[in-house]
Design an enzyme around this catalytic site. Sequence first.
Site, PDB file in Angstrom:
ATOM      1  N   ASP A  36      -9.676   2.688   2.161  1.00  8.18           N
ATOM      2  CA  ASP A  36      -8.501   3.294   2.782  1.00  8.18           C
ATOM      3  C   ASP A  36      -8.891   4.000   4.076  1.00  8.18           C
ATOM      4  OD1 ASP A  36      -6.174   4.570   3.505  1.00  8.18           O
ATOM      5  OD2 ASP A  36      -5.723   5.299   1.495  1.00  8.18           O
ATOM      6  N   CYS A  80       0.860  -1.189   0.000  1.00 10.47           N
ATOM      7  CA  CYS A  80       0.000   0.000   0.000  1.00 10.47           C
ATOM      8  C   CYS A  80       0.894   1.236   0.000  1.00 10.47           C
ATOM      9  CB  CYS A  80      -0.979  -0.007   1.182  1.00 10.47           C
ATOM     10  SG  CYS A  80      -0.242   0.240   2.811  1.00 10.47           S
ATOM     11  N   ARG A  99      -3.282  -0.615   5.550  1.00 10.39           N
ATOM     12  CA  ARG A  99      -3.882  -1.702   4.769  1.00 10.39           C
ATOM     13  C   ARG A  99      -2.941  -2.871   4.499  1.00 10.39           C
ATOM     14  NH1 ARG A  99      -6.070   1.538  -0.204  1.00 10.39           N
ATOM     15  NH2 ARG A  99      -4.084   2.585   0.191  1.00 10.39           N
TER      16      ARG A  99
END
Length: 180
Positions: free
Chosen positions: A151, A8, A14
Amino acid sequence: MIKILFVCHGNICRSPMAEFVMKKLVRDLRDSNPQASDFEIASAATSTEEIGNPVYPPARRMLARHGIDCSGKTARQMTVADYNHYNYIVLMDQNNLRNLRWILPRDIYEQELAQYRDARESAHIQDARDSQAGKVSLLMDWAGKNRDVADPWYTGDFEATWQDVNEGCTALLQHILKNS
């Protein structure tokens, strides 16, 4: 050995969540099937801005809430050596795909991008992934969803990210088990 790198932007939300969820899924698999394949699972960033920082506290709390410990994990940036080492480079969003152009040699990046786009145009991403040589994919593609992992850095919704990561990792693991 099956080697997976989750990627990420900063490697603090994440991708570490995906790394540790997949490690737990593999541990659970090995508990029920000790003959299961060996895995190497890690995560990295496309940027340098969080290098050395631990997993973001809300992400760490979400993992802990589900009995997953991520202590000791610090952010690092992906390298060309990572690309050469891992079988699967699993990105959390389209921006991560674009940012690979700053990490990979141009010819490799363009080849991966073309293979990814060919697979993405398929109605069933898993079927297309089975027949291509590329390493790069987006996590939600494995779950048959044409979208990014939520996100939480921008939304604050770590539960949505948890759901996406679990769904994507479970589908990726099923694909790997089916094809190994």
